[in-house]
Design an enzyme around this catalytic site. Structure first.
Site, PDB file in Angstrom:
ATOM      1  N   VAL A 114      15.319  -1.297  11.447  1.00  0.00           N
ATOM      2  CA  VAL A 114      14.822  -0.189  12.254  1.00  0.00           C
ATOM      3  C   VAL A 114      13.414   0.129  11.773  1.00  0.00           C
ATOM      4  O   VAL A 114      13.038  -0.229  10.653  1.00  0.00           O
ATOM      5  CB  VAL A 114      15.727   1.071  12.178  1.00  0.00           C
ATOM      6  CG1 VAL A 114      17.043   0.828  12.899  1.00  0.00           C
ATOM      7  CG2 VAL A 114      15.965   1.507  10.756  1.00  0.00           C
ATOM      8  N   SER A 115      12.643   0.799  12.617  1.00  0.00           N
ATOM      9  CA  SER A 115      11.232   1.009  12.306  1.00  0.00           C
ATOM     10  C   SER A 115      10.959   2.120  11.311  1.00  0.00           C
ATOM     11  O   SER A 115       9.971   2.094  10.610  1.00  0.00           O
ATOM     12  CB  SER A 115      10.454   1.296  13.593  1.00  0.00           C
ATOM     13  OG  SER A 115      10.518   0.182  14.432  1.00  0.00           O
ATOM     14  N   SER A 116      11.814   3.123  11.272  1.00  0.00           N
ATOM     15  CA  SER A 116      11.516   4.246  10.386  1.00  0.00           C
ATOM     16  C   SER A 116      12.754   4.702   9.639  1.00  0.00           C
ATOM     17  O   SER A 116      13.882   4.413  10.034  1.00  0.00           O
ATOM     18  CB  SER A 116      10.929   5.413  11.187  1.00  0.00           C
ATOM     19  OG  SER A 116      11.905   5.943  12.048  1.00  0.00           O
TER      20      SER A 116
END
Length: 183
Positions: free
Chosen positions: A9-11
């Site tokens: 996931v990105s964050s």
């Protein structure tokens, strides 16, 4: 032969749970996971994953954009897997690059994923520009008011030490010097 999963996931605020559930359903022997932007090349868990897989293994991800965000990066990773004799499957897009149809689908979807990323960037920049035109201020709120800045300058001109100004106003040395240099 090992089935190896990779989830990203990105964050840090996002959850890996949905991806991990899908990878567990496909009975992955080992799952690498990380919370890093797909745009950055610094993804240590992906590197470990790509180093780990061996000939005959299969790498499984849930969506193409979980592996990378640029077509070039996706193709480079796929080439690395092909060179090692590792199969590649994408669950949600039903891609299996061990087949010619899967390779074609991979190329098309990789291009679409990159296109979507570019569109998202354009919309974000348009939104920022519109907000600025409407007077929205970006960045951190100033720690000191204009009156406090004048007071800080006055104290410094009367010999108050930088370290004392730092302590009195809760500022770093760089911030004090920056505020003193602004005319």
């Amino acid at each position: 032969m090992a089935i190896v999963g990779y989830a990203r996931v990105s964050s840090t605020g996002q959850s890996l749970d949905v991806q991990l559930d899908k990878l567990k359903y496909y009975q992955c022997d080992k799952i690498y996971q990380e919370k890093k932007s797909g745009i950055t090349a610094n993804r240590p868990e992906l590197k470990k994953c790509l180093d780990y897989v061996r000939e005959g293994d299969v790498l499984i991800i849930t969506k193409l954009d979980r592996l990378a965000r640029s077509t070039v990066d996706l193709h480079n990773i796929l080439q690395q897997l092909n060179d090692k004799g590792v199969g590649f499957r994408v669950i949600d897009q039903s891609i299996d690059t061990t087949t010619s149809t899967g390779k074609l689908l991979f190329g098309i979807l990789a291009s679409i994923a990159e296109f979507e990323t570019e569109l998202r960037k354009e919309r974000q920049m348009e939104g920022i520009k519109k907000a600025k035109n409407n007077g929205v201020a970006f960045g951190r709120k100033a720690k000191l008011t204009d009156i406090q800045i004048e007071e800080l300058r006055y104290k410094r001109s009367n010999g108050v030490l930088i370290k004392d100004l730092m302590a009195n106003y809760g500022l770093s040395k760089a911030s004090v010097y920056r505020l003193l240099s602004i005319t």
